[in-house]
Scaffold this motif. Structure first.
Motif, mmCIF file in Angstrom:
data_model
loop_
_atom_site.group_PDB
_atom_site.id
_atom_site.type_symbol
_atom_site.label_atom_id
_atom_site.label_comp_id
_atom_site.label_asym_id
_atom_site.label_seq_id
_atom_site.Cartn_x
_atom_site.Cartn_y
_atom_site.Cartn_z
ATOM 1 N N VAL A 66 -43.681 -6.278 -44.301
ATOM 2 C CA VAL A 66 -44.012 -7.825 -43.981
ATOM 3 C C VAL A 66 -42.689 -8.366 -43.386
ATOM 4 C CG1 VAL A 66 -44.251 -9.890 -45.201
ATOM 5 C CG2 VAL A 66 -45.306 -7.797 -46.091
ATOM 6 N N ARG A 67 -43.116 -9.180 -42.212
ATOM 7 C CA ARG A 67 -41.975 -10.094 -41.733
ATOM 8 C C ARG A 67 -42.746 -11.609 -41.563
ATOM 9 N NH1 ARG A 67 -38.164 -8.117 -37.343
ATOM 10 N NH2 ARG A 67 -39.279 -6.183 -37.471
ATOM 11 N N LEU A 68 -41.927 -12.360 -41.774
ATOM 12 C CA LEU A 68 -42.339 -13.648 -41.675
ATOM 13 C C LEU A 68 -41.381 -14.468 -41.540
ATOM 14 C CD1 LEU A 68 -41.860 -15.345 -44.712
ATOM 15 C CD2 LEU A 68 -43.691 -13.818 -45.273
ATOM 16 N N GLN A 69 -41.503 -16.017 -41.247
ATOM 17 C CA GLN A 69 -40.623 -16.989 -41.291
ATOM 18 C C GLN A 69 -41.074 -18.158 -42.052
ATOM 19 O OE1 GLN A 69 -39.404 -18.287 -37.262
ATOM 20 N NE2 GLN A 69 -38.081 -16.555 -37.192
ATOM 21 N N VAL A 70 -40.186 -18.700 -42.695
ATOM 22 C CA VAL A 70 -40.675 -19.652 -43.857
ATOM 23 C C VAL A 70 -39.605 -20.876 -43.743
ATOM 24 C CG1 VAL A 70 -39.520 -18.633 -45.534
ATOM 25 C CG2 VAL A 70 -41.261 -20.330 -46.083
ATOM 26 N N ASP A 71 -40.288 -22.144 -43.789
ATOM 27 C CA ASP A 71 -39.643 -23.387 -43.730
ATOM 28 C C ASP A 71 -38.601 -23.273 -45.005
ATOM 29 O OD1 ASP A 71 -40.604 -24.392 -41.478
ATOM 30 O OD2 ASP A 71 -42.188 -25.560 -42.494
ATOM 31 N N THR A 72 -37.213 -23.439 -44.775
ATOM 32 C CA THR A 72 -36.390 -23.250 -46.017
ATOM 33 C C THR A 72 -36.813 -23.943 -47.251
ATOM 34 O OG1 THR A 72 -34.611 -22.923 -44.135
ATOM 35 C CG2 THR A 72 -33.883 -23.341 -46.469
ATOM 36 N N ARG A 94 -50.025 -3.951 -50.949
ATOM 37 C CA ARG A 94 -50.312 -5.051 -49.951
ATOM 38 C C ARG A 94 -50.266 -6.368 -50.508
ATOM 39 N NH1 ARG A 94 -53.455 -4.554 -45.545
ATOM 40 N NH2 ARG A 94 -54.224 -6.508 -45.966
ATOM 41 N N ALA A 95 -49.239 -7.100 -49.717
ATOM 42 C CA ALA A 95 -49.383 -8.440 -50.142
ATOM 43 C C ALA A 95 -50.495 -9.283 -49.684
ATOM 44 C CB ALA A 95 -47.868 -9.175 -49.730
ATOM 45 N N ASP A 96 -51.162 -10.029 -50.319
ATOM 46 C CA ASP A 96 -52.313 -11.040 -49.845
ATOM 47 C C ASP A 96 -51.943 -12.268 -50.107
ATOM 48 O OD1 ASP A 96 -54.013 -8.922 -49.359
ATOM 49 O OD2 ASP A 96 -54.032 -8.477 -51.543
ATOM 50 N N GLY A 97 -52.502 -13.101 -49.013
ATOM 51 C CA GLY A 97 -52.143 -14.654 -49.331
ATOM 52 C C GLY A 97 -51.055 -15.088 -48.912
ATOM 53 N N LEU A 98 -50.166 -14.218 -48.207
ATOM 54 C CA LEU A 98 -48.898 -15.034 -47.848
ATOM 55 C C LEU A 98 -49.358 -15.939 -46.428
ATOM 56 C CD1 LEU A 98 -46.764 -11.981 -47.379
ATOM 57 C CD2 LEU A 98 -46.124 -13.882 -48.935
ATOM 58 N N GLY A 99 -50.239 -15.795 -45.899
ATOM 59 C CA GLY A 99 -50.540 -16.600 -44.666
ATOM 60 C C GLY A 99 -51.090 -17.942 -45.219
ATOM 61 N N GLY A 100 -51.540 -17.998 -46.428
ATOM 62 C CA GLY A 100 -51.893 -19.333 -46.803
ATOM 63 C C GLY A 100 -50.775 -20.070 -47.397
ATOM 64 N N LEU A 101 -49.715 -19.545 -47.796
ATOM 65 C CA LEU A 101 -48.815 -20.239 -48.251
ATOM 66 C C LEU A 101 -48.192 -21.462 -47.457
ATOM 67 C CD1 LEU A 101 -46.805 -17.810 -50.156
ATOM 68 C CD2 LEU A 101 -48.316 -19.464 -51.274
ATOM 69 N N ASP A 110 -45.431 -17.136 -38.273
ATOM 70 C CA ASP A 110 -45.173 -15.760 -37.460
ATOM 71 C C ASP A 110 -45.294 -14.493 -38.331
ATOM 72 O OD1 ASP A 110 -44.612 -17.763 -35.424
ATOM 73 O OD2 ASP A 110 -42.374 -17.304 -35.423
ATOM 74 N N LEU A 111 -46.228 -14.835 -39.272
ATOM 75 C CA LEU A 111 -46.478 -13.750 -40.364
ATOM 76 C C LEU A 111 -46.853 -12.302 -39.546
ATOM 77 C CD1 LEU A 111 -46.623 -12.922 -43.500
ATOM 78 C CD2 LEU A 111 -48.973 -13.431 -43.225
ATOM 79 N N GLU A 112 -45.993 -11.500 -39.948
ATOM 80 C CA GLU A 112 -46.643 -9.893 -39.380
ATOM 81 C C GLU A 112 -46.666 -8.997 -40.639
ATOM 82 O OE1 GLU A 112 -44.412 -7.774 -36.423
ATOM 83 O OE2 GLU A 112 -43.790 -9.752 -35.738
ATOM 84 N N VAL A 113 -47.950 -8.348 -41.002
ATOM 85 C CA VAL A 113 -48.012 -7.504 -42.017
ATOM 86 C C VAL A 113 -48.312 -6.066 -41.240
ATOM 87 C CG1 VAL A 113 -49.339 -6.977 -44.062
ATOM 88 C CG2 VAL A 113 -48.773 -9.211 -43.600
ATOM 89 N N ARG A 114 -47.619 -4.958 -41.785
ATOM 90 C CA ARG A 114 -47.903 -3.661 -41.088
ATOM 91 C C ARG A 114 -47.841 -2.745 -42.386
ATOM 92 N NH1 ARG A 114 -44.022 -3.007 -36.372
ATOM 93 N NH2 ARG A 114 -45.232 -4.609 -35.648
ATOM 94 N N ARG A 142 -44.404 -15.127 -54.454
ATOM 95 C CA ARG A 142 -45.566 -14.227 -54.244
ATOM 96 C C ARG A 142 -45.275 -12.826 -53.792
ATOM 97 N NH1 ARG A 142 -50.640 -15.627 -52.379
ATOM 98 N NH2 ARG A 142 -50.194 -17.152 -53.910
ATOM 99 N N LEU A 143 -43.825 -12.527 -53.204
ATOM 100 C CA LEU A 143 -43.643 -11.227 -52.876
ATOM 101 C C LEU A 143 -43.110 -10.425 -54.289
ATOM 102 C CD1 LEU A 143 -41.285 -11.945 -49.709
ATOM 103 C CD2 LEU A 143 -43.396 -11.142 -49.874
ATOM 104 N N GLY A 144 -42.645 -11.165 -55.041
ATOM 105 C CA GLY A 144 -42.213 -10.557 -56.395
ATOM 106 C C GLY A 144 -43.477 -10.125 -57.005
ATOM 107 N N GLU A 145 -44.312 -10.915 -57.037
ATOM 108 C CA GLU A 145 -45.644 -10.398 -57.928
ATOM 109 C C GLU A 145 -46.129 -9.094 -57.125
ATOM 110 O OE1 GLU A 145 -48.268 -13.696 -57.275
ATOM 111 O OE2 GLU A 145 -47.079 -15.290 -58.397
ATOM 112 N N THR A 146 -45.892 -8.751 -55.950
ATOM 113 C CA THR A 146 -46.447 -7.611 -55.424
ATOM 114 C C THR A 146 -45.598 -6.530 -55.804
ATOM 115 O OG1 THR A 146 -47.165 -9.057 -53.588
ATOM 116 C CG2 THR A 146 -47.490 -6.516 -53.069
#
Lengths: 322, 527
Positions: A252-258, A232-239, A244-248, A267-271
């Motif tokens: 994980v599906r999200l959009q990020v400013d480039t 489980r990835a934690d804290g993505l929403g806080g970055l 549009d973060l979606e965790v199922r 953060r993903l790599g840590e998980t």
């Protein structure tokens, strides 16, 4: 740098329709300038005014240092135009149409004509009525690229081309830029705009809503990331910059400013990442935001449904000009 | 789904698209027949006069070639004699244009592909076009029958069948031609050539023994013999001919791909020739085919009218009212000269139609978007427009010179003074030019200043022709006749040349043309 095209506060009405409502456009000499907007935004009307085919009701337009209406004929010798919907003379062959248009502009480069015909794989002996839409566009493109001119005005020139020919077209535009020519490229194909344009103007409802260099605009776009993780990835929403973060479960599906992508990937790599899809930054999102607003809707990035996007100096710029 | 699925829907679409075009064809033709019948009632009101017409025709091969023989000397019979050859050819022309418009033109424009992808059988578009062409022909026949009921029911019905049969015959010709070529223009050309050949075959047959007449559908139309002991069985020839060609067309359409044709398209040159380098060169290239066609038509028309001069004078000589009409049209010096002057005037009015279509080519270029890339080059609007206008003005000089020359040739062959007649009649033809130019200049002015109204110049040209052709016979009041610019020309060769009206008209034409070009410079170019 001097301006090849400079337009300020252009107005044009057809009966009760306001096609242009104070449009601004500045194209520097030697750049490839993308000209974008939804259908009916006023792109073709602007181009026709620049060509002296239509007369503006109000506003100023300067083209290659001249008045597009008064000095039309002199200016036209220094530019080449490719309309979006090319119609050819039914009983003239493609080769004849290319030569005619080139000669009417003051001559064309024979060697380059031959080379372009080869690169675009165009059969110049077919009669105008026998060409498909794409091939009619190729006729107009060969005539334009083989002419010795300072400015190319291309109005959605690739809408009928296949991907291979689209690539040839891009090469040709790059060659034109390398020779120091200016290109005004009206287009709907965002990949094409991203690949070719130095700067971009987006118009809607007859007004300019965004203008700037591609780098500046790319800054306003987001990368979408889809990943399957080891846990489980934690804290993505806080970055910062994540939307549009979606965790199922592990997905994980999200959009990020480039420009904030780096932190997210770390953060993903840590998980632990099992699979990762990242859609490269496109201008699509930005365009869609402008395209989707109704013609009477708010200008600029004021869509409340969209998460806050850094508007930066650009929008402020546009705001000030309005 | 069978091969004819969708025919009904497509027919309704075709009729919806032609709701103006079909009435615009059939109503004027029917009115023309009706007014001819009523004019003949006034012009030849004694049996002796009518017998005179028959005698002149019987003794004059060129008159028979033009109109066919007189089968009966009643008003109905004379109307059939005068109207059948041209009226049935007009019916054929209408049917050709309709059928090609709904077959090859749709296919060439790519619209048939859109339609064909729907629940539409392979043969349905052709079938719908034929139903439309046949329907318009039958409607024309019906109207003509109604228009002539006053002359007798049997004859009126036979007359209607003759027109409808000719229309259906050439609808079937066009259906085959549309399968042969990739371009609608070529399909119209092939069908038109067949129509011309049919007219020629009938003309040669009627001038001689009459055998050749039976090889032409237009000959069958005349041989139904309306108002002259009708021969109904001739109508079966139309049916056999149309059924045969329709079968061929359907067989061809079932065997070919969409957009394909039996005659392979010819490639063009890979590079433009030396002459295609200016706006004028382009205008010439676009219009030369049409100009050559018109020139050929004027050459033939002039020769035929010249050759008929003596016969026509014979027809008129014994009829005081007709002679009056002729003098109104062509001046009072002598009947032959009146005839020649009036026919020269008619050629001038037809040349005005050529000039209008040459000028309106500008509008076609603008509306289709082909003008835009040209005007985005170093070509100014005035130079672009002048290129086409020059063809209208200079082309009408060519037409009038050619028709005057061949008219002189045709008439001179009957009098023996060929060189003199050629000079006289070529001069008479050229005298018409200021009026032709004036009509062309009106078209140019409308195109420049009010492009949406430019099509009204067709109306100007056709009304001018109609007043010139029928005004004298209908005894229109002088002020109506004065509206036609041709009324103001000297009636050469019957009268002397007067310079003043020619100079005034020329100056007016140039002024209107200049105004039109100036207006074009100021307005928006639309696509």
């Amino acid at each position: 740098m001097t301006k090849a095209i400079s337009v300020a506060g252009l107005h044009k009405s057809f009966g009760r329709t306001h096609a242009l409502d104070g449009l601004d456009l500045a194209v520097e000499e030697g750049e490839v300038h993308g000209f974008l907007g939804p259908n009916g935004a006023g792109k073709s009307t602007t181009i026709r005014i620049l060509l002296g085919l239509l007369r503006a009701d109000r506003g100023a337009a300067v083209l290659l240092g001249g008045d597009p209406w008064r000095d039309a004929v002199t200016l036209h010798r220094r530019l080449a135009y490719v309309p979006g919907d090319v119609t050819l003379w039914r009983n003239l062959s493609g080769g004849e149409a290319i030569d005619l248009l080139g000669r009417l502009r003051g001559g064309l480069d024979e060697a380059r004509r031959r080379q372009l015909l080869e690169r675009f794989e165009l059969d110049p002996t077919k009669k105008g009525r026998a060409y498909s839409k794409g091939n009619r566009q190729k006729v107009a493109l060969v005539a334009a690229f083989a002419s010795d001119v300072d400015l190319l005005i291309l109005d959605e020139p690739t809408s009928g081309l296949d991907p291979l020919m689209e690539e040839v077209f891009r090469e040709c535009v790059r060659e034109e830029r390398d020779r120091g020519r200016t290109v005004l490229l009206s287009s709907h194909i965002l990949g094409e705009v991203e690949a070719l344009c130095d700067r971009v103007s987006i118009i809607r409802g007859g007004r300019t809503v965004e203008t700037g260099s591609l780098g500046e605009l790319r800054h306003l776009t987001r990368t979408s990331v889809t990943a399957e993780l080891a846990g489980r990835a934690d804290g993505l929403g806080g970055l910062p910059g994540v939307h549009d973060l979606e965790v199922r479960g592990d997905h994980v599906r999200l959009q990020v400013d480039t420009d904030k992508l780096d932190a997210v990937l770390r953060r993903l790599g840590e998980t632990g990442v099992r699979s990762l899809t990242s859609t490269p930054p496109t201008l699509e999102e930005l365009f869609l935001r402008h395209y989707e607003n109704g013609p009477d809707g708010p200008d600029g990035p004021a869509d409340p449904a969209a998460p806050a996007v850094a508007t930066g100096a650009l929008a402020a710029d546009a705001e000030a000009r309005r | 789904m069978n091969a004819l699925t969708g025919t009904g829907t497509l027919t309704r679409l075709a009729l919806r698209r032609d709701r103006v075009m079909i009435p615009a064809w059939v109503v004027p033709i029917a009115l023309l027949v009706a007014s001819t019948a009523s004019a003949f009632g006034g012009l030849y009101d004694t049996p002796e006069e009518r017998a005179g017409v028959a005698a002149s025709t019987a003794g004059n091969g060129s008159l028979r070639a033009l109109y066919g023989p007189v089968f009966d000397t009643g008003i109905g019979g004379l109307t059939a004699w005068r109207m059948m050859a041209f009226g049935s050819a007009l019916a054929g022309l209408m049917a050709i244009l309709l059928v090609v418009r709904h077959t090859r033109e749709e296919e060439e424009a790519g619209r048939l592909e859109l339609v064909g992808a729907g629940a539409v059988g392979r043969r349905a578009p052709l079938a719908a076009a034929l139903v439309t062409g046949f329907g318009a022909s039958l409607l024309l026949g019906l109207l003509v029958t109604l228009a002539l009921l006053g002359q007798g029911t049997r004859g009126a019905v036979a007359f209607g069948i003759a027109f409808a049969g000719a229309g259906c015959s050439f609808a079937a010709v066009a259906a085959v031609a549309a399968q042969l070529t990739e371009s609608a223009r070529a399909a119209r050309g092939i069908s038109g050539a067949v129509l011309g050949l049919a007219f020629l075959t009938r003309a040669v047959g009627d001038a001689g023994s009459g055998t050749l007449t039976w090889l032409s559908p237009l000959g069958w139309a005349e041989n139904i013999r309306p108002f002259a002991d009708e021969r109904w069985w001739v109508a079966a020839l139309f049916a056999v001919w149309a059924a045969g060609l329709v079968t061929v067309a359907h067989a061809l359409v079932a065997r070919r791909d969409i957009d394909a044709s039996l005659l392979p398209p010819r490639p063009g040159p890979a590079a433009a020739g030396r002459r295609l380098r200016t706006a004028q060169g382009l205008a010439w290239r676009l219009q030369r085919g049409s100009l050559w066609g018109w020139t050929a038509g004027f050459a033939v028309g002039g020769a035929a009218l010249g050759g008929l001069a003596d016969g026509a004078a014979d027809l008129v000589r014994d009829n005081e009212r007709l002679a009056d009409v002729m003098r109104d049209m062509g001046g009072a010096s002598g009947l032959v000269d009146s005839y020649l002057a009036s026919m020269t005037g008619v050629m001038g009015m037809i040349a005005a139609i050529y000039a209008v279509q040459a000028v309106l080519r500008l509008q076609g270029e603008e509306n289709s978007g082909r003008a835009e890339p040209v005007l985005a080059t170093g070509v100014g609007r005035v130079r672009w427009a002048a290129g086409h206008a020059l063809l209208a003005f200079a082309g009408s000089v060519l037409l009038m010179a050619v028709s005057g020359f061949t008219m002189g040739l045709g008439y001179g062959a009957t009098t023996g003074d060929t060189a003199g007649q050629i000079g006289r009649l070529t001069g008479a033809g050229l005298v018409q030019l200021p009026a032709v130019w004036f009509v062309a200049a009106v078209a140019l002015l409308l195109y420049g200043a009010a492009p949406k109204a430019a099509r009204a110049s067709w109306g100007v040209a056709s009304l001018t022709l109609a007043t010139g052709l029928y005004g004298p016979a209908l005894r229109l009041s002088p002020w109506v006749m004065d509206l036609s610019v041709f009324t103001h020309l000297p009636k050469v060769p019957s009268a002397d040349v007067t310079v003043a009206p020619l100079a005034v008209l020329t100056v007016l034409a140039l002024a209107l043309a200049a105004l039109g070009l100036a207006a074009l410079r100021r307005r928006d170019i639309t696509a």
